[in-house]
Enzyme design. Structure first.
Site, mmCIF file in Angstrom:
data_model
loop_
_atom_site.group_PDB
_atom_site.id
_atom_site.type_symbol
_atom_site.label_atom_id
_atom_site.label_comp_id
_atom_site.label_asym_id
_atom_site.label_seq_id
_atom_site.Cartn_x
_atom_site.Cartn_y
_atom_site.Cartn_z
ATOM 1 N N PHE A 104 131.104 -8.153 4.094
ATOM 2 C CA PHE A 104 132.162 -8.817 4.861
ATOM 3 C C PHE A 104 131.665 -9.459 6.162
ATOM 4 O O PHE A 104 132.388 -10.232 6.789
ATOM 5 C CB PHE A 104 133.333 -7.866 5.175
ATOM 6 C CG PHE A 104 134.115 -7.451 3.967
ATOM 7 C CD1 PHE A 104 134.964 -8.343 3.321
ATOM 8 C CD2 PHE A 104 134.004 -6.155 3.468
ATOM 9 C CE1 PHE A 104 135.681 -7.959 2.194
ATOM 10 C CE2 PHE A 104 134.725 -5.772 2.339
ATOM 11 C CZ PHE A 104 135.564 -6.677 1.707
ATOM 12 N N TYR A 142 128.422 -12.882 0.251
ATOM 13 C CA TYR A 142 128.942 -14.252 0.332
ATOM 14 C C TYR A 142 127.941 -15.194 -0.326
ATOM 15 O O TYR A 142 126.729 -15.021 -0.177
ATOM 16 C CB TYR A 142 129.134 -14.668 1.785
ATOM 17 C CG TYR A 142 130.207 -13.899 2.532
ATOM 18 C CD1 TYR A 142 131.515 -13.837 2.066
ATOM 19 C CD2 TYR A 142 129.920 -13.262 3.738
ATOM 20 C CE1 TYR A 142 132.498 -13.150 2.765
ATOM 21 C CE2 TYR A 142 130.900 -12.579 4.451
ATOM 22 C CZ TYR A 142 132.186 -12.522 3.959
ATOM 23 O OH TYR A 142 133.162 -11.850 4.661
ATOM 24 N N HIS A 166 142.839 -5.851 -1.824
ATOM 25 C CA HIS A 166 141.690 -6.506 -1.185
ATOM 26 C C HIS A 166 142.183 -7.413 -0.056
ATOM 27 O O HIS A 166 143.271 -7.987 -0.146
ATOM 28 C CB HIS A 166 140.936 -7.334 -2.243
ATOM 29 C CG HIS A 166 139.585 -7.787 -1.798
ATOM 30 N ND1 HIS A 166 139.401 -8.925 -1.044
ATOM 31 C CD2 HIS A 166 138.353 -7.259 -2.016
ATOM 32 C CE1 HIS A 166 138.095 -9.070 -0.803
ATOM 33 N NE2 HIS A 166 137.444 -8.071 -1.374
ATOM 34 N N ASP A 204 130.335 -8.696 -4.063
ATOM 35 C CA ASP A 204 129.174 -9.583 -3.979
ATOM 36 C C ASP A 204 128.908 -9.958 -2.525
ATOM 37 O O ASP A 204 129.844 -10.000 -1.720
ATOM 38 C CB ASP A 204 129.468 -10.902 -4.712
ATOM 39 C CG ASP A 204 129.017 -10.904 -6.147
ATOM 40 O OD1 ASP A 204 128.501 -9.881 -6.615
ATOM 41 O OD2 ASP A 204 129.180 -11.942 -6.799
#
Length: 222
Positions: free
Chosen positions: A80, A69, A189, A67
């Site tokens: 990111f 942020y 992750h 997704d």
């Protein structure tokens, strides 16, 4: 919405058939209504920014996020990444720590990853929009089908691309990649909840550069 969207022509021409699919029309209708009635990120002009910042011909590395942020001012269309002046979220901090430990590079002064995109790193989230403070709120509306098509397109039409798949979600999405002609690197992750379980020490950044170098391609200045 698609015809006037800010997206490099190299992607627009290749994704035209996807834009004509019934699911995509439904997706765009949903997204438009969400922007009209809710706080949604990233800003509308940046929804397809990953495709504008990194033309198809230049793609050498693909980073798959999930997704955008969901906090105010964070999402900017590149997975990111955050704009200069925005505090880097924990996952991004951990990415920078791994680069430091892997390549000996200092932690950068901000979390803006547009410099990666300019070098051929496609920073692609599986879902390109999200409602404020509601992670996952725009999942299963059609975005995943669209970004699956993007991954498949890269796999089929390019060769010697490095795919960085961090976490189970990204790894599942990478099932369509032809591993005979691309390098797929997988790890936990970089989230603080899982980074200690295999992201730290994965050395994906040096491995990616070694692969690019071996195939006569310019390395990424991470």
């Amino acid at each position: 919405m698609v015809t006037d969207v800010k997206m490099d022509a190299s992607w627009k021409s290749r994704l035209t058939s996807e834009f004509r699919q019934d699911y995509f029309a439904g997706l765009i209708d949903f997204v438009r209504k969400e922007y009209q009635s809710q706080s949604v990120y990233p800003p509308g002009r940046e929804i397809f920014r990953a495709f504008d910042a990194c033309p198809f011909e230049q793609v050498k590395v693909v980073v798959l996020g999930q997704d955008p942020y969901h906090g105010a001012g964070q999402a900017n269309g590149l997975c990111f990444s955050v704009a200069p002046g925005v505090k880097p979220p924990p996952s991004l901090v951990n990415i920078f720590k791994e680069i430091r430990d892997d390549l000996g590079k200092p932690i950068p002064p901000n979390g803006d990853l547009s410099r990666w995109a300019a070098q051929g790193v496609l920073l692609l989230n599986a879902t390109l929009t999200v409602r404020a403070s509601s992670p996952g709120s725009h999942q299963k509306k059609g975005w995943e089908e669209f970004t699956d098509a993007v991954v498949r397109l890269i796999s089929e039409q390019k060769e010697h691309v490095v795919f960085l798949l961090w976490g189970a979600y990204a790894q599942k999405k990478g099932a369509v990649i032809d591993r005979a002609k691309h390098l797929v690197l997988e790890s936990a992750h970089p989230s603080p909840f899982s980074a200690d379980r295999g992201f730290f020490g994965c050395k994906h950044f040096s491995k990616a550069n070694a692969y690019l170098r071996a195939h006569g391609l310019q390395e990424i200045d991470w």
